[in-house]
Design a protein around this motif. Structure first.
Motif, PDB file in Angstrom:
ATOM      1  N   ASP A   1     100.550  16.853  -7.674  1.00 28.38           N
ATOM      2  CA  ASP A   1     101.075  17.442  -8.913  1.00 28.38           C
ATOM      3  C   ASP A   1      99.976  17.440  -9.967  1.00 28.38           C
ATOM      4  OD1 ASP A   1     103.475  17.551  -7.689  1.00 28.38           O
ATOM      5  OD2 ASP A   1     104.508  16.122  -9.001  1.00 28.38           O
TER       6      ASP A   1
ATOM      7  N   GLN B   1     101.197  12.549 -12.852  1.00 26.81           N
ATOM      8  CA  GLN B   1     102.095  11.582 -12.214  1.00 26.81           C
ATOM      9  C   GLN B   1     101.614  11.197 -10.816  1.00 26.81           C
ATOM     10  OE1 GLN B   1     106.105  13.376 -12.995  1.00 26.81           O
ATOM     11  NE2 GLN B   1     106.345  11.414 -14.029  1.00 26.81           N
TER      12      GLN B   1
ATOM     13  N   ARG C   1     104.202  11.213 -17.274  1.00 28.65           N
ATOM     14  CA  ARG C   1     103.441  12.457 -17.383  1.00 28.65           C
ATOM     15  C   ARG C   1     102.399  12.284 -18.486  1.00 28.65           C
ATOM     16  NH1 ARG C   1     104.436  17.592 -17.275  1.00 28.65           N
ATOM     17  NH2 ARG C   1     105.595  18.340 -15.496  1.00 28.65           N
TER      18      ARG C   1
ATOM     19  N   ASP D   1     100.448  16.982 -13.237  1.00 29.44           N
ATOM     20  CA  ASP D   1     100.955  16.468 -14.512  1.00 29.44           C
ATOM     21  C   ASP D   1     100.546  15.028 -14.765  1.00 29.44           C
ATOM     22  OD1 ASP D   1     102.420  15.314 -12.565  1.00 29.44           O
ATOM     23  OD2 ASP D   1     104.384  15.730 -13.431  1.00 29.44           O
TER      24      ASP D   1
END
Ligand code: UDP
Ligand code: MG
Length: 317
Positions: A98, A102, A204, A100
């Motif tokens: 991902d 995370q 995030r 973001d």
């Protein structure tokens, strides 16, 4: 003698409205992948972001020779954005993550090291602790894992979309041509040898999650219907149970009738109607769910449409 070239790693990242994270993300993955000693390419898929994600990506691409950008024509959802990226990857290993923050980029060198030393086909990062989430989100995820595990025998607890797959696993993955893509489940289904790295999901770095309750529910339904036809058998089982019940109840009513007493009332009739009515509708709904999936597959539409792309000039040495 020619010295062997280091392996090529492809990093595939789907992005939706990540303008605030993008620059930081690109620089941290570049520096982490640089530590591995491998060549690498970044395949960043902009999943129809309405914000400046694509603009920033195009800007960054001017200075990054190994960046491959794809812009989908609209928001197709993370799973399909992932497909688009995987299909273009050329690496000996492909890492999916991902964008973001995370999925900590700090884990990348360790993943690559494990892949090279253990020779495993898939290196997966497993969540030891889920990120900050609402209570309902947590419960929903738990319910989904339990149902999927019971129905399909696929255990996804802790499994994330952060993984490294070698060429063999990616090629096998690409043989799965369905439109209802559920990446996690499909890689679990593939088998192959897995090694796991634990990680804690951080907050995030910026922005908000693009998943809403309906999109999560849709993914859960896709996951369940794609991995199990057991719900259809529930319909048959419920039908059989009801048949047994109706035989017994029929005999009982007949006996009462013949002995001159009548079945007490209105309440029984209403209850029976309500129960049968809901059971029928539920069954139709379950069948409809599978029918919809079949229809989507049969139409044979492309999984996603690419609006524009940025070609890399060369993968980093
Ligand atoms: N994402 C995407 N398309 C979408 C929703 C999300 O490509 O329609 C991307 C998003 O940019 C991020 C990753 O998928 O890189 C995970 O999304 P998010 O953080 O919103 O999900 P969560 O971490 O809450 O599961
Ligand atoms: Mg996230």
């Amino acid at each position: 003698m020619e010295t062997e070239r280091p392996p090529l790693i492809s990093l595939v990242v789907p992005l939706h409205k990540e303008e605030a994270n993008l620059r930081g993300f690109l620089s941290s993955v570049t520096s982490e992948l640089g530590k591995t000693g491998c060549r690498f390419e970044l395949i960043i898929v902009d999943d129809g972001s309405p914000d400046d994600t694509w603009k920033i990506l195009s800007d960054e691409a001017r200075t990054m020779s190994n960046l491959h950008g794809l812009r989908l024509s609209r928001n197709f959802g993370k799973e399909l954005a992932l497909c688009a990226g995987l299909e273009r990857s050329r690496g000996d290993a492909v890492i999916v993550m991902d964008g973001d923050g995370q999925h900590p980029p700090g884990l990348l060198p360790e993943m690559v090291r494990l892949w090279r030393t253990t020779g495993a086909d898939i290196v997966e990062a497993v969540k030891t602790k889920r990120g900050p989430e609402s209570f309902s989100g947590r419960m929903g995820a738990l319910l989904f894992y339990v149902v999927l595990n019971k129905l399909a025998g696929v255990n996804l607890k802790g499994v994330s979309d952060f993984k490294l797959m070698n060429r063999r696993a990616v090629d096998a993955w690409q043989q799965m041509r369905e439109r209802n893509v559920f990446f996690r489940g499909m890689t679990a289904w593939l088998g192959f040898t897995h090694v796991k790295i634990p990680f804690e999901v951080p907050q995030r770095t910026a922005g908000t999650t693009s998943w809403s309750f309906p999109t999560r529910l849709k993914l859960a339904l896709t996951g369940i219907s794609a991995f199990s036809s057991l719900p259809l058998q529930f319909v048959t089982i419920a039908g059989l149970l009801f048949f047994g019940f109706s035989v017994l109840f029929g005999i009982y009513t007949l006996v009462l009738q013949l002995t001159g007493r009548s079945v007490s009332g209105f309440a029984t009739v209403i209850l029976l109607l309500l129960i049968i009515g809901s059971l029928l509708m539920l069954s139709l709904g379950i069948i409809g769910e599978y029918l919809a999936r079949i229809y989507e597959e049969v139409k044979g539409r492309p999984r996603y449409v690419i609006a524009s792309s940025i070609e890399p000039s060369s993968p980093s040495e």
